[in-house]
Design an enzyme around this catalytic site. Sequence first.
Site, PDB file in Angstrom:
ATOM      1  N   ASP A  31      45.958 -57.942  19.747  1.00  0.00           N
ATOM      2  CA  ASP A  31      46.993 -57.856  18.716  1.00  0.00           C
ATOM      3  C   ASP A  31      48.333 -58.257  19.328  1.00  0.00           C
ATOM      4  O   ASP A  31      48.467 -58.304  20.555  1.00  0.00           O
ATOM      5  CB  ASP A  31      47.067 -56.434  18.137  1.00  0.00           C
ATOM      6  CG  ASP A  31      47.540 -56.418  16.691  1.00  0.00           C
ATOM      7  OD1 ASP A  31      48.663 -56.907  16.433  1.00  0.00           O
ATOM      8  OD2 ASP A  31      46.802 -55.918  15.821  1.00  0.00           O
ATOM      9  N   GLY A  75      46.672 -61.763  11.190  1.00  0.00           N
ATOM     10  CA  GLY A  75      47.365 -62.624  10.246  1.00  0.00           C
ATOM     11  C   GLY A  75      48.267 -61.826   9.331  1.00  0.00           C
ATOM     12  O   GLY A  75      48.003 -60.655   9.044  1.00  0.00           O
ATOM     13  N   ASN A 114      40.028 -63.045  -1.164  1.00  0.00           N
ATOM     14  CA  ASN A 114      39.747 -63.436  -2.545  1.00  0.00           C
ATOM     15  C   ASN A 114      40.814 -64.382  -3.082  1.00  0.00           C
ATOM     16  O   ASN A 114      40.580 -65.103  -4.054  1.00  0.00           O
ATOM     17  CB  ASN A 114      39.631 -62.199  -3.433  1.00  0.00           C
ATOM     18  CG  ASN A 114      40.949 -61.464  -3.621  1.00  0.00           C
ATOM     19  OD1 ASN A 114      41.647 -61.645  -4.614  1.00  0.00           O
ATOM     20  ND2 ASN A 114      41.306 -60.609  -2.663  1.00  0.00           N
ATOM     21  N   HIS A 115      41.977 -64.419  -2.444  1.00  0.00           N
ATOM     22  CA  HIS A 115      43.063 -65.269  -2.935  1.00  0.00           C
ATOM     23  C   HIS A 115      42.807 -66.753  -2.661  1.00  0.00           C
ATOM     24  O   HIS A 115      43.534 -67.603  -3.181  1.00  0.00           O
ATOM     25  CB  HIS A 115      44.386 -64.805  -2.360  1.00  0.00           C
ATOM     26  CG  HIS A 115      44.742 -63.421  -2.818  1.00  0.00           C
ATOM     27  ND1 HIS A 115      45.048 -63.135  -4.129  1.00  0.00           N
ATOM     28  CD2 HIS A 115      44.768 -62.236  -2.155  1.00  0.00           C
ATOM     29  CE1 HIS A 115      45.282 -61.840  -4.255  1.00  0.00           C
ATOM     30  NE2 HIS A 115      45.111 -61.281  -3.068  1.00  0.00           N
ATOM     31  N   TYR A 142      49.488 -68.127   0.749  1.00  0.00           N
ATOM     32  CA  TYR A 142      48.552 -67.267   1.484  1.00  0.00           C
ATOM     33  C   TYR A 142      47.119 -67.693   1.173  1.00  0.00           C
ATOM     34  O   TYR A 142      46.288 -67.870   2.071  1.00  0.00           O
ATOM     35  CB  TYR A 142      48.787 -65.819   1.075  1.00  0.00           C
ATOM     36  CG  TYR A 142      47.792 -64.814   1.605  1.00  0.00           C
ATOM     37  CD1 TYR A 142      47.835 -64.391   2.926  1.00  0.00           C
ATOM     38  CD2 TYR A 142      46.812 -64.273   0.768  1.00  0.00           C
ATOM     39  CE1 TYR A 142      46.924 -63.461   3.417  1.00  0.00           C
ATOM     40  CE2 TYR A 142      45.901 -63.347   1.247  1.00  0.00           C
ATOM     41  CZ  TYR A 142      45.961 -62.935   2.570  1.00  0.00           C
ATOM     42  OH  TYR A 142      45.053 -62.018   3.043  1.00  0.00           O
TER      43      TYR A 142
END
Length: 273
Positions: A31, A75, A114-115, A142
Amino acid sequence: MRVLLTGAAGSIGRVLTAGLADRGHEVVGLDVVPQPDGVDGAWHTADCADADAVADVFEAEFAESSLDAVVHMAGHPGELSLPDSLTSHVITTAALLDAMVEHGVRRMVYGGSNHAVGHTPRAGLPDGLLPVATRLRPDTFYGVAKAAAESLMSLYADRHGLDVISCRIGTFRAEPSTVRSLATWLSPDDCVRMVDAALTAPAPGFAVIYGISRNTRRWWDLAPGHALGYDPIDDAEDWADRVEGRPEDAMENAHVGGGYLAESMRRPALDRS
């Protein structure tokens, strides 16, 4: 399996760190922030958009041991300018894929969204369910970046023979809180089941599955996930009596992407300020 988990300090990352360990995987965290208190195991602090930093992480891991797979959950989780979105979701993926090819790591599980298909109207869906084979219809930059990352992973699957699974995650929360999330919810436990299945499915090649629980009101087809061994258990319907209706429900339920279709989400692709 020994798994490099990016975004390990995030909400999904923390759930997967513990959940995958419970299922016998060894998790190596990565990270941009230092290892949080209470999170055990190996850890690297680096930006996945920095290809040299990613290469250093792989060099360090293979100097001591090896890696079997990458679970890429890093992200920015919201809307940015187009260049920033592409950096956050496509450049990071490219850096990891290049390092995987160099070191012979054969599998990536990707935190898709899902976008990537969010502009798809819900009206007229066959059987009310959206198949993974529907054309990509991003609802935001996005979503564009998530769709582009899938295309990049498809290229690497074809060019290098990698096994790559994009999990188009719906609404990841401890419990559903809106009418839309009664259809799109992914429970923490099912998230672990999903990623574990994607890590262990035999030779999936390039695959896309929908990352939702077994919701009675689901909008998306779970069959591709079932084919890889993902069998969700939780159902958002168990919380339905606690979810109150809101004025924005009609708009959020008209398209797959929900509130990402709102006027407030629209912005120029390039920030000229």
